[in-house]
Design a protein around this motif. Structure first.
Motif, PDB file in Angstrom:
ATOM      1  N   ARG A 148       0.654  -1.252  -0.019  1.00  0.00           N
ATOM      2  CA  ARG A 148      -0.019   0.023   0.032  1.00  0.00           C
ATOM      3  C   ARG A 148       0.848   1.227   0.015  1.00  0.00           C
ATOM      4  O   ARG A 148       0.361   2.198  -0.275  1.00  0.00           O
ATOM      5  CB  ARG A 148      -0.809   0.172   1.347  1.00  0.00           C
ATOM      6  N   PHE A 149       2.086   1.123   0.376  1.00  0.00           N
ATOM      7  CA  PHE A 149       2.827   2.692   0.788  1.00  0.00           C
ATOM      8  C   PHE A 149       4.258   2.262   0.148  1.00  0.00           C
ATOM      9  O   PHE A 149       4.562   1.365  -0.320  1.00  0.00           O
ATOM     10  CB  PHE A 149       2.739   2.740   2.011  1.00  0.00           C
ATOM     11  N   THR A 150       4.852   3.530   0.195  1.00  0.00           N
ATOM     12  CA  THR A 150       6.328   3.494  -0.853  1.00  0.00           C
ATOM     13  C   THR A 150       7.186   2.574   0.414  1.00  0.00           C
ATOM     14  O   THR A 150       7.130   2.607   1.529  1.00  0.00           O
ATOM     15  CB  THR A 150       6.783   5.035  -0.945  1.00  0.00           C
ATOM     16  N   ARG A 151       8.153   2.380  -0.336  1.00  0.00           N
ATOM     17  CA  ARG A 151       9.381   1.425   0.401  1.00  0.00           C
ATOM     18  C   ARG A 151       9.761   2.587   1.572  1.00  0.00           C
ATOM     19  O   ARG A 151      10.095   2.051   2.768  1.00  0.00           O
ATOM     20  CB  ARG A 151      10.466   1.143  -0.540  1.00  0.00           C
ATOM     21  N   ARG A 152      10.139   3.821   1.311  1.00  0.00           N
ATOM     22  CA  ARG A 152      10.863   4.572   1.938  1.00  0.00           C
ATOM     23  C   ARG A 152       9.980   4.915   3.454  1.00  0.00           C
ATOM     24  O   ARG A 152      10.512   4.777   4.680  1.00  0.00           O
ATOM     25  CB  ARG A 152      11.524   5.997   1.384  1.00  0.00           C
ATOM     26  N   PHE A 153       8.699   5.030   3.092  1.00  0.00           N
ATOM     27  CA  PHE A 153       7.517   5.433   4.056  1.00  0.00           C
ATOM     28  C   PHE A 153       7.607   4.144   5.092  1.00  0.00           C
ATOM     29  O   PHE A 153       7.530   4.313   6.348  1.00  0.00           O
ATOM     30  CB  PHE A 153       6.197   5.701   3.398  1.00  0.00           C
ATOM     31  N   CYS A 154       7.581   2.879   4.496  1.00  0.00           N
ATOM     32  CA  CYS A 154       7.208   1.940   5.486  1.00  0.00           C
ATOM     33  C   CYS A 154       8.551   1.619   6.157  1.00  0.00           C
ATOM     34  O   CYS A 154       8.469   1.396   7.419  1.00  0.00           O
ATOM     35  CB  CYS A 154       6.922   0.585   4.576  1.00  0.00           C
ATOM     36  N   LEU A 155       9.627   1.748   5.681  1.00  0.00           N
ATOM     37  CA  LEU A 155      10.873   1.420   6.535  1.00  0.00           C
ATOM     38  C   LEU A 155      11.268   2.373   7.308  1.00  0.00           C
ATOM     39  O   LEU A 155      11.695   1.942   8.533  1.00  0.00           O
ATOM     40  CB  LEU A 155      12.170   0.951   5.480  1.00  0.00           C
TER      41      LEU A 155
ATOM     42  N   PHE B  48      11.423   4.355  13.027  1.00  0.00           N
ATOM     43  CA  PHE B  48      11.435   5.187  14.086  1.00  0.00           C
ATOM     44  C   PHE B  48      10.422   4.889  15.115  1.00  0.00           C
ATOM     45  O   PHE B  48      10.525   5.072  16.446  1.00  0.00           O
ATOM     46  CB  PHE B  48      10.649   6.377  13.335  1.00  0.00           C
ATOM     47  N   LEU B  49       9.293   4.261  15.054  1.00  0.00           N
ATOM     48  CA  LEU B  49       8.337   3.715  15.889  1.00  0.00           C
ATOM     49  C   LEU B  49       9.172   2.582  16.902  1.00  0.00           C
ATOM     50  O   LEU B  49       9.047   2.696  18.112  1.00  0.00           O
ATOM     51  CB  LEU B  49       7.211   2.946  15.434  1.00  0.00           C
ATOM     52  N   GLY B  50      10.015   1.660  16.323  1.00  0.00           N
ATOM     53  CA  GLY B  50      10.465   0.481  17.043  1.00  0.00           C
ATOM     54  C   GLY B  50      11.557   1.400  17.785  1.00  0.00           C
ATOM     55  O   GLY B  50      11.768   1.172  19.097  1.00  0.00           O
ATOM     56  N   GLY B  51      12.483   2.391  17.354  1.00  0.00           N
ATOM     57  CA  GLY B  51      13.365   3.390  18.307  1.00  0.00           C
ATOM     58  C   GLY B  51      12.703   4.002  19.209  1.00  0.00           C
ATOM     59  O   GLY B  51      13.102   3.841  20.262  1.00  0.00           O
TER      60      GLY B  51
ATOM     61  N   LEU C 234      20.173   4.646  18.148  1.00  0.00           N
ATOM     62  CA  LEU C 234      20.721   4.022  16.739  1.00  0.00           C
ATOM     63  C   LEU C 234      19.431   3.894  15.773  1.00  0.00           C
ATOM     64  O   LEU C 234      19.783   4.259  14.638  1.00  0.00           O
ATOM     65  CB  LEU C 234      21.561   2.799  16.782  1.00  0.00           C
ATOM     66  N   THR C 235      18.337   3.322  16.326  1.00  0.00           N
ATOM     67  CA  THR C 235      17.176   2.914  15.076  1.00  0.00           C
ATOM     68  C   THR C 235      16.820   4.195  14.575  1.00  0.00           C
ATOM     69  O   THR C 235      16.198   4.525  13.499  1.00  0.00           O
ATOM     70  CB  THR C 235      16.252   2.022  15.980  1.00  0.00           C
ATOM     71  N   ILE C 236      16.350   5.162  15.542  1.00  0.00           N
ATOM     72  CA  ILE C 236      16.107   6.396  15.319  1.00  0.00           C
ATOM     73  C   ILE C 236      16.794   7.198  14.140  1.00  0.00           C
ATOM     74  O   ILE C 236      16.464   7.704  13.080  1.00  0.00           O
ATOM     75  CB  ILE C 236      15.487   7.410  16.240  1.00  0.00           C
ATOM     76  N   LEU C 237      18.135   6.968  14.430  1.00  0.00           N
ATOM     77  CA  LEU C 237      19.226   7.573  13.498  1.00  0.00           C
ATOM     78  C   LEU C 237      18.989   6.733  11.957  1.00  0.00           C
ATOM     79  O   LEU C 237      18.982   7.531  11.063  1.00  0.00           O
ATOM     80  CB  LEU C 237      20.368   7.298  14.065  1.00  0.00           C
ATOM     81  N   SER C 238      19.029   5.544  12.162  1.00  0.00           N
ATOM     82  CA  SER C 238      18.488   4.831  10.825  1.00  0.00           C
ATOM     83  C   SER C 238      17.259   5.083   9.967  1.00  0.00           C
ATOM     84  O   SER C 238      17.271   5.088   8.930  1.00  0.00           O
ATOM     85  CB  SER C 238      18.842   3.203  10.931  1.00  0.00           C
TER      86      SER C 238
ATOM     87  N   VAL D 291       9.231  -4.367  24.985  1.00  0.00           N
ATOM     88  CA  VAL D 291      10.179  -4.985  24.292  1.00  0.00           C
ATOM     89  C   VAL D 291       9.776  -5.725  23.210  1.00  0.00           C
ATOM     90  O   VAL D 291      10.184  -5.885  22.090  1.00  0.00           O
ATOM     91  CB  VAL D 291      10.975  -6.000  25.302  1.00  0.00           C
ATOM     92  N   MET D 292       8.453  -6.424  23.389  1.00  0.00           N
ATOM     93  CA  MET D 292       7.919  -7.196  22.555  1.00  0.00           C
ATOM     94  C   MET D 292       7.415  -6.262  21.197  1.00  0.00           C
ATOM     95  O   MET D 292       7.424  -6.915  20.080  1.00  0.00           O
ATOM     96  CB  MET D 292       6.875  -7.974  22.939  1.00  0.00           C
ATOM     97  N   VAL D 293       6.812  -5.010  21.576  1.00  0.00           N
ATOM     98  CA  VAL D 293       6.383  -4.281  20.462  1.00  0.00           C
ATOM     99  C   VAL D 293       7.454  -3.977  19.739  1.00  0.00           C
ATOM    100  O   VAL D 293       7.526  -3.619  18.255  1.00  0.00           O
ATOM    101  CB  VAL D 293       5.818  -2.992  21.000  1.00  0.00           C
ATOM    102  N   GLY D 294       8.604  -3.671  20.349  1.00  0.00           N
ATOM    103  CA  GLY D 294       9.970  -3.128  19.714  1.00  0.00           C
ATOM    104  C   GLY D 294      10.312  -4.156  18.900  1.00  0.00           C
ATOM    105  O   GLY D 294      10.923  -3.803  17.466  1.00  0.00           O
ATOM    106  N   LYS D 295      10.258  -5.545  19.142  1.00  0.00           N
ATOM    107  CA  LYS D 295      10.632  -6.457  18.317  1.00  0.00           C
ATOM    108  C   LYS D 295      10.004  -6.695  17.133  1.00  0.00           C
ATOM    109  O   LYS D 295      10.415  -7.133  16.069  1.00  0.00           O
ATOM    110  CB  LYS D 295      10.683  -7.938  19.267  1.00  0.00           C
ATOM    111  N   PHE D 296       8.671  -6.468  17.464  1.00  0.00           N
ATOM    112  CA  PHE D 296       7.536  -6.915  16.295  1.00  0.00           C
ATOM    113  C   PHE D 296       7.799  -5.645  15.057  1.00  0.00           C
ATOM    114  O   PHE D 296       7.783  -6.044  13.944  1.00  0.00           O
ATOM    115  CB  PHE D 296       6.224  -6.182  16.946  1.00  0.00           C
ATOM    116  N   VAL D 297       8.144  -4.533  15.633  1.00  0.00           N
ATOM    117  CA  VAL D 297       8.257  -3.488  14.620  1.00  0.00           C
ATOM    118  C   VAL D 297       9.621  -3.526  13.807  1.00  0.00           C
ATOM    119  O   VAL D 297       9.643  -3.577  12.735  1.00  0.00           O
ATOM    120  CB  VAL D 297       8.275  -1.976  15.223  1.00  0.00           C
TER     121      VAL D 297
END
Length: 552
Positions: A394-401, A406-409, A496-500, A430-436
């Motif tokens: 449904r969405f672009t690759r950049r938006f999805c990734l 950002f949410l996981g970080g 680090l994940t927010i940076l990525s 932690v499990m939510v972070g693992k999910f994302v």
């Protein structure tokens, strides 16, 4: 010149042959799920305390007082020291009741007679067998890092070998290495040999995953490619991961556990006669007749009559000329444009791996049962991969990734704000972070395969996976930081994940674009932009009207 998808369009995307290949490649990933993370149980640290010789003739009351109590928010008995035994013996002779003695002034000594390990959870682990505790506690994380170092070397070598000698040969070769060395590892006489063999297991472990991923990406049609990359190989990996705690629950000895986990690898030998070499790769190696034979075989299996002539004389000549051009890893950094994409990919994959393996390896340290925690950590990957597939549709690759990262970080970064008495909430986050993050890992495989052209695709994915292995080598030490501050690993991984997530926006968008075939096409791609029909136009199509190159 027509691209491969145009030539093979008559085969369809979801015929009997494609369904068979989809299933066989997917099930071949099962061992990767339980072998890659078996160290969670094989290298877990049981409860332990200093061993006290039985010949001291101490009373039970005094035996219980030989280990110092470490004060603090969570008082516990010391795992690395004991009271000096000669002093204890003298005190026991003078004071039969140890409650009458103030132990605060008694000198302590290290565990000179070894350790006693709890058998409540494990019969044995490499930690209890070789005393990888106290001053040797660094050897546990090092065992994991050696494995990931092997994966790093394996992906670096396998990617180039696969682009030079074929996807299929490397796929089976690395599966054989993983299975064979895991079996040999069962007979490790000491920790040093175990680490050496773990290195070779790592060489084969993720390399065959990448090879299977690339074969599927190149053999299956473009409409099936995203489903295969998410619901195919990724969910198969998750199912294998889910089987790990189930098998480990019933097999509590690390040697027998590793032997049991290695056996399924033998079941994949017959796949050699069912899974073909990638026709796309054969074409770019100039092996036209072999590619045509495979395409005709696919058509026969699908009940389709192929065209009398698959390739024109002009196309055959162009393929032959291209096959004489060799490509090396240098081509991934040869120009500033490709170099920028490769470097950004490198950082994203490394950070993703730090977080994914940091969370996976940390499951025994969470509150609750280690087997259930590991199962939940694995089970949550199934809806994560399904979500990744739905989002990519449904969405672009950049938006999805970027959104997933950002949410996981953010979730992990703010775990430190949860009150200490709400441990269930911490585990949930932690499990939510693992999910994302799992969703993001699935997306980045799809995205990377679309960024690189066929001539270096396996190499590009291999180098990206190599970056991932650098992250996985570091990840055990992120878990180790938790012994100093329980929130420190989450703060580091979250930041680090927010940076990525920010770095993703500098990559070109690839949605709804055919796969690139040549380096020249990739050189025309501009990072921080959208890939347009112009950017994938073949050199022989220069006469195409300019208006047909208007972008998305």
């Amino acid at each position: 010149m027509r691209d491969y998808d145009e030539v093979t369009d008559f085969l369809g995307d979801w015929g009997p042959f494609q369904r068979l290949i989809f299933a066989l490649l997917s099930v071949s990933i099962f061992p990767n799920g339980f072998c890659g993370l078996s160290i969670v149980f094989v290298g877990d640290v049981p409860d332990h305390r200093c061993s006290i010789p039985a010949n001291l003739n101490l009373s039970e009351a005094w035996m219980n007082r030989t280990i110092p109590l470490v004060p603090g928010d969570d008082p516990h008995y010391s795992k690395c020291s004991r009271y000096r035994l000669d002093v204890i013996v003298n005190l026991s002779e003078t004071f039969p009741d140890p409650d009458l003695v103030n132990m605060s002034g008694v000198e302590q000594e290290p565990c000179l007679d070894g350790w006693e390990y709890s058998r409540e959870q494990y019969i044995s682990t490499i930690v209890s067998e070789w005393d990888l505790v106290c001053k040797n506690d660094w050897k546990g994380p090092f065992s994991m890092s050696v494995f990931f170092l092997g994966v790093l070397i394996g992906t670096f070598i396998a990617g180039q070998l696969s682009d030079r000698f074929g996807r299929k040969a490397v796929w089976f070769g690395t599966m054989a290495i993983q299975t064979g060395f895991t079996m040999i590892q069962v007979f490790s006489p000491n920790w040093e040999i175990f680490c050496l063999l773990n290195f070779f297991v790592g060489i084969g472990q993720i390399s065959n995953y990448v090879a299977a991923f690339v074969i599927g990406s190149e053999v299956l049609g473009k409409s099936v490619r995203v489903i295969y990359s998410t619901l195919g190989v990724c969910i198969s990996y998750a199912i294998g991961y889910m089987l790990l705690p189930l098998i480990a629950y019933f097999i509590r000895s690390w040697r027998m556990l590793l032997f049991t986990l290695s056996l399924p690898g033998l079941l994949y030998i017959p796949l050699w006669w069912f899974v073909p070499e990638s026709p796309r790769w054969l074409l770019f190696k100039g092996r036209i007749r072999e590619a045509e034979a495979i395409i005709q075989h696919i058509a026969k299996k699908n009940g389709i009559t192929p065209p009398a002539v698959l390739f024109s004389e002009l196309e055959l000549e162009e393929m032959k000329s291209k096959s004489e051009i060799t490509h090396t890893i240098i081509h991934l950094v040869k120009t500033s444009n490709i170099r920028a994409i490769t470097m950004i990919n490198f950082l994203i994959w490394m950070i993703l791996s730090i977080e994914y393996y940091g969370l996976s390896l940390n499951t025994p340290n969470l509150n609750g049962d280690a087997y259930l925690n590991c199962f939940f950590s694995a089970a949550i990957e199934v809806p994560a991969y399904t979500t990744a597939w739905l989002l990519l549709q449904r969405f672009t690759r950049r938006f999805c990734l970027s959104g997933a990262l950002f949410l996981g970080g953010s979730v992990l970064f703010f775990i430190q704000l949860v009150p200490s008495n709400l441990s269930v909430l911490t585990t949930t986050l932690v499990m939510v972070g693992k999910f994302v993050i799992t969703s993001a890992f699935s997306m980045v495989y799809v995205y990377t395969a679309e960024l690189y052209p066929t001539v270096v695709r396996n190499m590009g994915v291999g180098v990206s996976t190599m970056a991932s292995r650098l992250g996985s080598i570091i990840s055990p030490y992120f878990v180790y930081f938790g012994s100093y501050n329980e929130f420190l690993p989450f703060i580091l991984m979250g930041g680090l994940t927010i940076l990525s997530a920010i770095l993703v926006f500098f990559l070109p968008e690839t949605i709804n674009s055919p796969l690139l075939e040549t380096i020249d096409q990739m050189q025309n791609i501009k990072y921080f932009g959208f890939r347009t029909p112009c950017s994938i136009q073949h050199s022989s199509d220069k006469s195409e009207p300019a208006e047909k190159c208007d972008g998305h």
